[in-house]
Structures are given as C-alpha cells and as structure tokens.
Design an enzyme around this catalytic site. Structure first.
Site, PDB file in Angstrom:
ATOM      1  N   CYS A 148       0.384  16.700 -22.901  1.00  0.00           N
ATOM      2  CA  CYS A 148      -0.749  17.588 -23.198  1.00  0.00           C
ATOM      3  C   CYS A 148      -0.528  19.034 -22.754  1.00  0.00           C
ATOM      4  O   CYS A 148      -1.373  19.897 -22.993  1.00  0.00           O
ATOM      5  CB  CYS A 148      -2.017  17.086 -22.498  1.00  0.00           C
TER       6      CYS A 148
ATOM      7  N   CYS B  29      -4.882  13.443 -19.871  1.00  0.00           N
ATOM      8  CA  CYS B  29      -4.960  12.128 -20.534  1.00  0.00           C
ATOM      9  C   CYS B  29      -4.606  10.965 -19.602  1.00  0.00           C
ATOM     10  O   CYS B  29      -4.768   9.810 -19.970  1.00  0.00           O
ATOM     11  CB  CYS B  29      -4.062  12.083 -21.769  1.00  0.00           C
TER      12      CYS B  29
ATOM     13  N   HIS C 136      -1.396   1.694  -4.389  1.00  0.00           N
ATOM     14  CA  HIS C 136      -1.771   3.109  -4.249  1.00  0.00           C
ATOM     15  C   HIS C 136      -0.932   4.062  -5.091  1.00  0.00           C
ATOM     16  O   HIS C 136      -0.990   5.265  -4.873  1.00  0.00           O
ATOM     17  CB  HIS C 136      -1.689   3.521  -2.766  1.00  0.00           C
TER      18      HIS C 136
ATOM     19  N   ALA D 228       9.120  -4.289  12.521  1.00  0.00           N
ATOM     20  CA  ALA D 228       9.386  -4.997  11.265  1.00  0.00           C
ATOM     21  C   ALA D 228      10.872  -5.244  11.027  1.00  0.00           C
ATOM     22  O   ALA D 228      11.266  -6.335  10.596  1.00  0.00           O
ATOM     23  CB  ALA D 228       8.803  -4.192  10.097  1.00  0.00           C
TER      24      ALA D 228
ATOM     25  N   GLN E 165       0.849  -1.203   0.000  1.00  0.00           N
ATOM     26  CA  GLN E 165       0.000   0.000   0.000  1.00  0.00           C
ATOM     27  C   GLN E 165       0.876   1.241   0.000  1.00  0.00           C
ATOM     28  O   GLN E 165       0.370   2.353  -0.063  1.00  0.00           O
ATOM     29  CB  GLN E 165      -0.880   0.013   1.261  1.00  0.00           C
ATOM     30  N   ASN E 166       2.189   1.045   0.112  1.00  0.00           N
ATOM     31  CA  ASN E 166       3.097   2.188   0.261  1.00  0.00           C
ATOM     32  C   ASN E 166       3.438   2.810  -1.086  1.00  0.00           C
ATOM     33  O   ASN E 166       3.530   2.118  -2.099  1.00  0.00           O
ATOM     34  CB  ASN E 166       4.381   1.753   0.961  1.00  0.00           C
TER      35      ASN E 166
ATOM     36  N   GLY F  95       3.149  -4.424   9.027  1.00  0.00           N
ATOM     37  CA  GLY F  95       3.011  -2.985   9.255  1.00  0.00           C
ATOM     38  C   GLY F  95       1.797  -2.326   8.652  1.00  0.00           C
ATOM     39  O   GLY F  95       1.895  -1.219   8.131  1.00  0.00           O
ATOM     40  N   THR F  96       0.652  -2.985   8.763  1.00  0.00           N
ATOM     41  CA  THR F  96      -0.553  -2.296   8.302  1.00  0.00           C
ATOM     42  C   THR F  96      -1.645  -2.378   9.354  1.00  0.00           C
ATOM     43  O   THR F  96      -1.723  -3.351  10.109  1.00  0.00           O
ATOM     44  CB  THR F  96      -1.062  -2.840   6.945  1.00  0.00           C
TER      45      THR F  96
ATOM     46  N   PRO G 233       3.944  -3.929  15.951  1.00  0.00           N
ATOM     47  CA  PRO G 233       4.205  -3.744  17.388  1.00  0.00           C
ATOM     48  C   PRO G 233       2.938  -3.490  18.192  1.00  0.00           C
ATOM     49  O   PRO G 233       2.923  -3.657  19.409  1.00  0.00           O
ATOM     50  CB  PRO G 233       5.130  -2.521  17.435  1.00  0.00           C
TER      51      PRO G 233
HETATM   52  P1  OAD Z   1      -1.315   3.083   8.943  1.00  0.00           P
HETATM   53  O1  OAD Z   1      -0.522   4.323   9.199  1.00  0.00           O
HETATM   54  O2  OAD Z   1      -2.783   3.136   9.080  1.00  0.00           O
HETATM   55  O3  OAD Z   1      -0.830   1.931   9.904  1.00  0.00           O
HETATM   56  C1  OAD Z   1       0.515   1.629  10.072  1.00  0.00           C
HETATM   57  C2  OAD Z   1       0.617   0.395  10.906  1.00  0.00           C
HETATM   58  O4  OAD Z   1       1.994   0.093  11.052  1.00  0.00           O
HETATM   59  C3  OAD Z   1       0.025   0.516  12.301  1.00  0.00           C
HETATM   60  O5  OAD Z   1      -0.804  -0.605  12.571  1.00  0.00           O
HETATM   61  C4  OAD Z   1       1.258   0.524  13.211  1.00  0.00           C
HETATM   62  O6  OAD Z   1       1.008  -0.107  14.469  1.00  0.00           O
HETATM   63  C5  OAD Z   1       2.236  -0.287  12.383  1.00  0.00           C
HETATM   64  N1  OAD Z   1       3.651  -0.008  12.699  1.00  0.00           N
HETATM   65  C6  OAD Z   1       4.214   1.130  13.179  1.00  0.00           C
HETATM   66  N2  OAD Z   1       5.537   0.987  13.320  1.00  0.00           N
HETATM   67  C7  OAD Z   1       5.846  -0.255  12.890  1.00  0.00           C
HETATM   68  C8  OAD Z   1       7.054  -1.004  12.781  1.00  0.00           C
HETATM   69  N3  OAD Z   1       8.219  -0.487  13.133  1.00  0.00           N
HETATM   70  N4  OAD Z   1       6.985  -2.274  12.308  1.00  0.00           N
HETATM   71  C9  OAD Z   1       5.797  -2.810  11.957  1.00  0.00           C
HETATM   72  N5  OAD Z   1       4.617  -2.159  12.016  1.00  0.00           N
HETATM   73  C10 OAD Z   1       4.636  -0.905  12.489  1.00  0.00           C
HETATM   74  O7  OAD Z   1      -0.884   2.556   7.515  1.00  0.00           O
HETATM   75  P2  OAD Z   1      -1.568   1.485   6.561  1.00  0.00           P
HETATM   76  O8  OAD Z   1      -2.411   0.521   7.310  1.00  0.00           O
HETATM   77  O9  OAD Z   1      -0.497   0.975   5.704  1.00  0.00           O
HETATM   78  O10 OAD Z   1      -3.488   5.254   1.597  1.00  0.00           O
HETATM   79  O11 OAD Z   1      -2.510   2.434   5.758  1.00  0.00           O
HETATM   80  C11 OAD Z   1      -2.986   2.080   4.519  1.00  0.00           C
HETATM   81  C12 OAD Z   1      -3.343   3.289   3.731  1.00  0.00           C
HETATM   82  O12 OAD Z   1      -4.016   4.251   4.569  1.00  0.00           O
HETATM   83  C13 OAD Z   1      -2.173   4.078   3.213  1.00  0.00           C
HETATM   84  O13 OAD Z   1      -1.578   3.488   2.084  1.00  0.00           O
HETATM   85  C14 OAD Z   1      -2.819   5.387   2.863  1.00  0.00           C
HETATM   86  C15 OAD Z   1      -3.832   5.545   3.985  1.00  0.00           C
HETATM   87  O14 OAD Z   1      -5.087   5.886   3.551  1.00  0.00           O
HETATM   88  C16 OAD Z   1      -3.502   6.302   0.739  1.00  0.00           C
HETATM   89  O15 OAD Z   1      -2.971   7.362   0.977  1.00  0.00           O
HETATM   90  C17 OAD Z   1      -4.217   6.055  -0.530  1.00  0.00           C
END
Ligand code: OAD
Length: 248
Positions: A160, A140, A129, A239, A111-112, A197-198, A224
């Site tokens: 364009c 375009c 994303h 991570a 997602q990064n 990490g999501t 974590p």
């Molecule tokens: P978040 O910022 O919502 O969540 C990040 C996650 O990483 C959290 O659950 C933290 O606990 C975890 N975390 C923090 N430090 C960490 C570490 N050192 N090792 C492992 N995990 C760790 O991010 P995402 O869930 O990735 O989209 O968010 C998804 C999407 O939300 C993003 O891509 C963005 C946003 O809307 C867009 O901008 C389109």
C-alpha cells in the site's frame, strides 16, 4: 503419585517421568529461555530504554505519536538479538520435539518475538506475540519478513505504500486469532505442561497454564526465581542447564 509426593522427589527425575508418560504436551516459553543467549528479559533491567518503560514503547498510542521512537527501540532489539545465538535450552527443546512428535503431540507456544526457537531448528512454533523479524502494513495489515537493523527512512509497505510497524502485539491490542486458537486447543487437550522462563503474570499465556491445570495436566516450571506459575514441579535454576537435563 500425589503432587505433594512429587515435590519431595528429585524434581528433574519427576519432570522426566511426567514428560515420558504424557501423550499431549504443551511447552510454554517466555523471555527467560533467551536470557542466557543475551536477550534481556522484560521485567529485569531490559524493561527500560531511554527512561521509557517497555509498556510505554510497546504501545499503539506511542507509535502513533512517535513512530521513530518506537521503531528505534525495535531496531535496537533487532541488533541485540542479531548478535545472539540459541542456547542449550532452545536446542534441546528443538531436538527433543522432533523425536517426541513421532509418538506424542508436542506443541511449543512462545511469548517471545526473538526467533531463537526457529534459529535452533524447532519444527513448529506458535508465536503469541508476533515476530521481531516481520513488518506489518499499517493500512491493510499485510506482513512481510524484514531483517533490516537500521532505517534511515521509516519503512513503507510494498502493498500500500503506507508506513509499516513491527508485527508485534502491543499492549491494548487484540491477540492474533489463529495462534490463540491453536494454543487454546493445545492447553485444553494436554496432560503435561513444561513452562520455561516466564513470570506467569502475562495473559493469555498465564491463563493457558491455569486452564490446563484445572483439567488435570501436570505443570512443570523452570525458573531461577519465584514466579506466579502454578506448578506441581518447580525446578529452580537456569533454562540452559535444566531444560537439557529434563529432556535428556
Ligand atoms: P518476563 O521478563 O516478565 O519474565 C522473565 C522470567 O524469566 C522471569 O520470571 C525470570 O525469573 C525468568 N528467567 C530469567 N533468567 C532465566 C533463565 N536463565 N532461565 C529461566 N528463566 C529465567 O518475561 P515473560 O514472562 O516472558 O510481551 O513476559 C511475557 C510478556 O511480557 C512478553 O512477551 C512481553 C511482556 O509484556 C509483549 O511485549 C507483548
């Protein structure tokens, strides 16, 4: 082995054993994998800039009203990421994938938008994303690679001559068709998922994990903190420590 029995064992050992026996593996990463590189996550403090939430900034409505504001936020993020390097988790995943792919299907879906998996030499990244390092023509839709960290004048497309925008999927916009199809097929076919990490609350990535689990895949989660990932094996920690330990 039952899922309850798995939880009682050393989760690193269990995760290793699941990945060693899986033939098709989906690796799904979110902002947390880049946190130790210095890239702020979304739902932490990094989610606000000039008192605006990232939901407001990552928005086609805000861009139409004030493209300079949105571009400045993305340029700030480019500058931040430009100073960051892939950490041990990105590097371990890239190296392990190169080798594992000789005998198994391994697919990374992220997602990064930071490009740190690519900088770590990862052989194949599906970006759900988009990319911080690409601009898109607002007329375009054509994209091009762009590394600029500052714009005196907002960028216009070579195709364009129209205003360019960041090539990133914003709230309320459709997901890109090809990455979505590839990620969906992977989640239907995999027998193990490594989630790193999501938060597990953002669709469609969260749904990929739920679908894979329904079809019998074992879900491993590295974070974590508590998250919404429906994992069989939860590894609580950072991570850059845990991913190399699991993939060693
Ligand atoms: P978040 O910022 O919502 O969540 C990040 C996650 O990483 C959290 O659950 C933290 O606990 C975890 N975390 C923090 N430090 C960490 C570490 N050192 N090792 C492992 N995990 C760790 O991010 P995402 O869930 O990735 O989209 O968010 C998804 C999407 O939300 C993003 O891509 C963005 C946003 O809307 C867009 O901008 C389109």
């Amino acid at each position: 082995m039952s899922c309850a029995a798995m939880q009682e064992q050393n989760p690193i050992v269990e995760a290793r054993s699941v990945l060693a026996s899986a033939r098709r593996i989906l690796v799904l990463t979110g902002a947390g994998i880049s946190a130790e590189s210095g890239v702020p996550t979304f739902r932490g403090e990094g989610g606000y800039w000039r008192n605006k939430s990232y939901q407001e900034l990552a928005s086609p409505v805000t861009f139409k009203r004030d493209p300079r504001l949105v571009w400045d936020w993305y340029l700030m993020r480019r500058q931040t990421v430009n100073d960051c390097r892939p950490n041990a988790a990105h590097v371990a995943l890239a190296k392990w994938t190169e080798i594992a792919r000789w005998t198994r299907d391994v697919q990374l879906v992220t997602q990064n938008v930071d490009g740190l998996h690519e900088s770590a030499g990862h052989p194949d990244v599906i970006r759900l994303h988009g990319s911080l390092w690409r601009n898109q023509c607002t007329r375009c839709g054509k994209e091009r690679e762009e590394k600029s960290l500052n714009y005196g004048q907002l960028p216009v497309s070579p195709c364009c001559g129209a205003l360019e925008r960041p090539a990133i999927v914003w709230f309320g916009e459709a997901m890109p068709t090809k990455p979505m199809a590839m990620a969906y097929l992977t989640c239907l076919a995999c027998d193990a998922v490594l989630v790193v990490g999501t938060s597990g609350i953002v669709m469609p990535a969260a749904e990929f994990v739920i679908n894979a689990k329904k079809r019998g895949a074992i879900i491993i989660d590295v974070n974590p903190d508590d998250d919404a990932v429906p994992a069989h094996i939860k590894l609580r920690g950072q991570a850059a420590t845990l991913v190399p330990a699991i993939l060693a």
